[in-house]
Scaffold this motif. Structure first.
Motif, PDB file in Angstrom:
ATOM      1  N   LEU A  40       0.695  -1.257   0.118  1.00  0.00           N
ATOM      2  CA  LEU A  40      -0.138  -0.278   0.129  1.00  0.00           C
ATOM      3  C   LEU A  40       0.983   1.492   0.060  1.00  0.00           C
ATOM      4  O   LEU A  40       0.634   1.963  -0.936  1.00  0.00           O
ATOM      5  N   ALA A  41       1.990   1.517   0.816  1.00  0.00           N
ATOM      6  CA  ALA A  41       2.561   2.638   0.926  1.00  0.00           C
ATOM      7  C   ALA A  41       3.523   2.487  -0.321  1.00  0.00           C
ATOM      8  O   ALA A  41       3.490   3.226  -1.191  1.00  0.00           O
ATOM      9  N   ALA A  42       4.197   1.411  -1.372  1.00  0.00           N
ATOM     10  CA  ALA A  42       4.781   1.410  -2.366  1.00  0.00           C
ATOM     11  C   ALA A  42       3.680   1.577  -3.715  1.00  0.00           C
ATOM     12  O   ALA A  42       3.825   2.557  -4.735  1.00  0.00           O
ATOM     13  N   HIS A  43       2.333   1.325  -3.460  1.00  0.00           N
ATOM     14  CA  HIS A  43       1.515   1.425  -4.470  1.00  0.00           C
ATOM     15  C   HIS A  43       0.088   1.505  -4.464  1.00  0.00           C
ATOM     16  O   HIS A  43      -0.899   0.697  -4.589  1.00  0.00           O
ATOM     17  N   PRO A  44      -0.363   3.248  -3.326  1.00  0.00           N
ATOM     18  CA  PRO A  44      -1.640   2.939  -2.981  1.00  0.00           C
ATOM     19  C   PRO A  44      -2.855   2.784  -4.017  1.00  0.00           C
ATOM     20  O   PRO A  44      -3.695   2.001  -3.552  1.00  0.00           O
ATOM     21  N   TRP A  45      -2.863   2.918  -4.806  1.00  0.00           N
ATOM     22  CA  TRP A  45      -4.214   3.284  -6.092  1.00  0.00           C
ATOM     23  C   TRP A  45      -3.789   1.899  -6.295  1.00  0.00           C
ATOM     24  O   TRP A  45      -4.801   1.768  -6.295  1.00  0.00           O
ATOM     25  N   LYS A  46      -3.191   1.500  -6.515  1.00  0.00           N
ATOM     26  CA  LYS A  46      -3.186   0.284  -7.235  1.00  0.00           C
ATOM     27  C   LYS A  46      -3.835  -0.777  -6.353  1.00  0.00           C
ATOM     28  O   LYS A  46      -4.582  -1.696  -6.365  1.00  0.00           O
ATOM     29  N   VAL A  49      -7.270  -0.536  -5.317  1.00  0.00           N
ATOM     30  CA  VAL A  49      -8.357  -1.082  -6.198  1.00  0.00           C
ATOM     31  C   VAL A  49      -8.153  -2.359  -6.657  1.00  0.00           C
ATOM     32  O   VAL A  49      -8.844  -3.349  -6.393  1.00  0.00           O
ATOM     33  N   LEU A  50      -6.854  -2.970  -5.997  1.00  0.00           N
ATOM     34  CA  LEU A  50      -6.852  -4.280  -6.759  1.00  0.00           C
ATOM     35  C   LEU A  50      -7.809  -5.002  -5.473  1.00  0.00           C
ATOM     36  O   LEU A  50      -8.318  -5.888  -5.056  1.00  0.00           O
ATOM     37  N   THR A  51      -8.046  -4.399  -4.084  1.00  0.00           N
ATOM     38  CA  THR A  51      -8.617  -4.667  -2.496  1.00  0.00           C
ATOM     39  C   THR A  51     -10.021  -4.766  -3.381  1.00  0.00           C
ATOM     40  O   THR A  51     -10.620  -5.246  -2.343  1.00  0.00           O
ATOM     41  N   ALA A  52     -10.568  -3.161  -3.349  1.00  0.00           N
ATOM     42  CA  ALA A  52     -11.668  -3.322  -3.646  1.00  0.00           C
ATOM     43  C   ALA A  52     -12.423  -4.483  -4.314  1.00  0.00           C
ATOM     44  O   ALA A  52     -13.584  -4.852  -4.706  1.00  0.00           O
ATOM     45  N   GLY A  53     -11.757  -5.078  -5.713  1.00  0.00           N
ATOM     46  CA  GLY A  53     -11.903  -5.757  -6.628  1.00  0.00           C
ATOM     47  C   GLY A  53     -12.407  -7.535  -6.247  1.00  0.00           C
ATOM     48  O   GLY A  53     -13.072  -7.853  -6.372  1.00  0.00           O
ATOM     49  N   SER A  54     -11.293  -7.653  -5.046  1.00  0.00           N
ATOM     50  CA  SER A  54     -10.810  -8.556  -4.732  1.00  0.00           C
ATOM     51  C   SER A  54     -11.637  -8.965  -3.721  1.00  0.00           C
ATOM     52  O   SER A  54     -12.399 -10.084  -3.470  1.00  0.00           O
ATOM     53  N   GLY A 109     -13.468   0.507  -6.340  1.00  0.00           N
ATOM     54  CA  GLY A 109     -12.283   1.374  -6.035  1.00  0.00           C
ATOM     55  C   GLY A 109     -11.960   2.513  -6.756  1.00  0.00           C
ATOM     56  O   GLY A 109     -11.461   3.483  -5.707  1.00  0.00           O
ATOM     57  N   PRO A 110     -12.029   2.918  -7.800  1.00  0.00           N
ATOM     58  CA  PRO A 110     -11.465   4.386  -8.380  1.00  0.00           C
ATOM     59  C   PRO A 110     -12.680   5.456  -7.903  1.00  0.00           C
ATOM     60  O   PRO A 110     -12.755   6.516  -7.285  1.00  0.00           O
ATOM     61  N   VAL A 111     -14.070   5.145  -8.028  1.00  0.00           N
ATOM     62  CA  VAL A 111     -14.669   6.117  -7.185  1.00  0.00           C
ATOM     63  C   VAL A 111     -14.841   6.232  -6.328  1.00  0.00           C
ATOM     64  O   VAL A 111     -15.077   7.462  -5.929  1.00  0.00           O
ATOM     65  N   VAL A 112     -15.440   5.515  -5.265  1.00  0.00           N
ATOM     66  CA  VAL A 112     -14.911   5.376  -3.896  1.00  0.00           C
ATOM     67  C   VAL A 112     -13.769   6.390  -3.189  1.00  0.00           C
ATOM     68  O   VAL A 112     -14.091   7.244  -2.845  1.00  0.00           O
ATOM     69  N   GLY A 113     -12.164   5.539  -4.120  1.00  0.00           N
ATOM     70  CA  GLY A 113     -11.248   5.987  -3.244  1.00  0.00           C
ATOM     71  C   GLY A 113     -11.153   7.823  -4.218  1.00  0.00           C
ATOM     72  O   GLY A 113     -10.470   8.203  -2.711  1.00  0.00           O
ATOM     73  N   GLY A 114     -11.111   7.897  -5.396  1.00  0.00           N
ATOM     74  CA  GLY A 114     -11.033   9.080  -5.366  1.00  0.00           C
ATOM     75  C   GLY A 114     -12.328  10.062  -4.615  1.00  0.00           C
ATOM     76  O   GLY A 114     -11.765  11.222  -4.312  1.00  0.00           O
ATOM     77  N   ARG A 167      -9.641   3.964   4.605  1.00  0.00           N
ATOM     78  CA  ARG A 167     -10.368   4.406   4.304  1.00  0.00           C
ATOM     79  C   ARG A 167     -11.390   3.242   2.868  1.00  0.00           C
ATOM     80  O   ARG A 167     -12.466   2.636   3.095  1.00  0.00           O
ATOM     81  N   LEU A 168     -10.752   2.946   1.626  1.00  0.00           N
ATOM     82  CA  LEU A 168     -11.652   1.875   0.842  1.00  0.00           C
ATOM     83  C   LEU A 168     -11.600   1.060   1.630  1.00  0.00           C
ATOM     84  O   LEU A 168     -12.424  -0.129   1.601  1.00  0.00           O
ATOM     85  N   ALA A 169     -10.170   0.148   1.770  1.00  0.00           N
ATOM     86  CA  ALA A 169      -9.779  -1.555   2.044  1.00  0.00           C
ATOM     87  C   ALA A 169     -11.221  -1.317   3.600  1.00  0.00           C
ATOM     88  O   ALA A 169     -11.884  -2.238   3.725  1.00  0.00           O
ATOM     89  N   VAL A 170     -11.183  -0.309   4.685  1.00  0.00           N
ATOM     90  CA  VAL A 170     -12.548  -1.004   5.971  1.00  0.00           C
ATOM     91  C   VAL A 170     -13.856  -0.608   5.008  1.00  0.00           C
ATOM     92  O   VAL A 170     -14.441  -1.690   5.458  1.00  0.00           O
ATOM     93  N   VAL A 171     -13.951   0.418   4.326  1.00  0.00           N
ATOM     94  CA  VAL A 171     -14.956   0.225   3.699  1.00  0.00           C
ATOM     95  C   VAL A 171     -15.590  -0.861   3.054  1.00  0.00           C
ATOM     96  O   VAL A 171     -16.805  -2.343   3.813  1.00  0.00           O
ATOM     97  N   GLN A 172     -14.839  -1.380   2.192  1.00  0.00           N
ATOM     98  CA  GLN A 172     -14.675  -3.229   1.700  1.00  0.00           C
ATOM     99  C   GLN A 172     -14.385  -3.731   2.263  1.00  0.00           C
ATOM    100  O   GLN A 172     -15.669  -4.824   1.918  1.00  0.00           O
ATOM    101  N   CYS A 173     -14.178  -4.486   3.142  1.00  0.00           N
ATOM    102  CA  CYS A 173     -14.171  -4.925   4.154  1.00  0.00           C
ATOM    103  C   CYS A 173     -15.605  -5.190   5.094  1.00  0.00           C
ATOM    104  O   CYS A 173     -15.708  -6.415   4.785  1.00  0.00           O
ATOM    105  N   VAL A 174     -16.148  -4.179   5.223  1.00  0.00           N
ATOM    106  CA  VAL A 174     -17.728  -4.517   5.799  1.00  0.00           C
ATOM    107  C   VAL A 174     -18.488  -4.475   5.006  1.00  0.00           C
ATOM    108  O   VAL A 174     -18.960  -5.198   5.262  1.00  0.00           O
TER     109      VAL A 174
END
Length: 179
Positions: free
Chosen positions: A11-17, A20-25, A63-68, A157-164
């Motif tokens: 996440l630190a190295a590639h936050p956006w990727k 997005v991959l977390t949201a997709g998974s 991922g892109p919409v919610v993260g944005g 935040r996106l990962a937390v929301v997607q886990c819930v």
């Protein structure tokens, strides 16, 4: 713990990727839960294309919409006080969430090959029910978002929301794919 540290490094190295991959998974996981636990399809009847569609929606839309949106919201309302978190939650739940859902359901229909006319008819049938599936969900999301905006750093935040949202995604997948 090692998996969590690896996730943090990625996440630190590639936050956006990674977001997005977390949201997709997690969108894909929600569809698997929908098909296997809610619809009880069994592995032989599992619609792999549907799961891939949901994963693609997670990577290409959610991922892109919610993260944005979270980035815009943080610029519009900077700060992490309780009042700031409350303002963010109210904008998120009162404005963004209904618009997001209004885009999500037709997008699923289009990806599943519905014509514009059929998609519109389906949206009219299911959108209100999808927005208000259970009173408890209407209580869940404001609480989750309030905690998310108050306690969680922006990049998580996106990962937390997607886990819930795995259960919510299961519901949306089931609702979006009903005939």
């Amino acid at each position: 713990m090692a998996l969590w540290r690896a996730y943090q490094r990625a996440l630190a190295a590639h936050p956006w990727k990674v977001q997005v991959l977390t949201a997709g998974s997690l969108m894909g996981l929600g569809d698997i839960i929908s098909q296997q636990l809610v619809e009880r399809r069994g592995l032989q009847e599992h619609q792999r294309g549907r799961t891939l569609t949901m994963m693609s929606l997670g990577c290409g839309f959610v991922g892109p919409v919610v993260g944005g949106w979270y980035k815009v919201l943080d610029r519009f309302i900077p700060g992490t006080t309780k009042v700031d978190a409350l303002k963010k939650m109210m904008l998120d739940q009162g404005g963004f969430a209904p618009c997001f859902l209004g885009c999500f359901l037709p997008l699923v229909g289009a990806l599943n090959g519905l014509s514009a006319k059929d998609n519109w008819a389906k949206l009219q049938r299911v959108s209100w029910a999808a927005i208000q599936p259970l009173p408890s969900l209407l209580q869940l999301w404001p609480a989750v978002q309030l905690a998310n905006f108050y306690l969680v750093p922006l990049h998580y935040r996106l990962a937390v929301v997607q886990c819930v949202a795995v259960i919510w995604n299961s519901y949306l997948s089931w609702k979006a794919h009903r005939l």
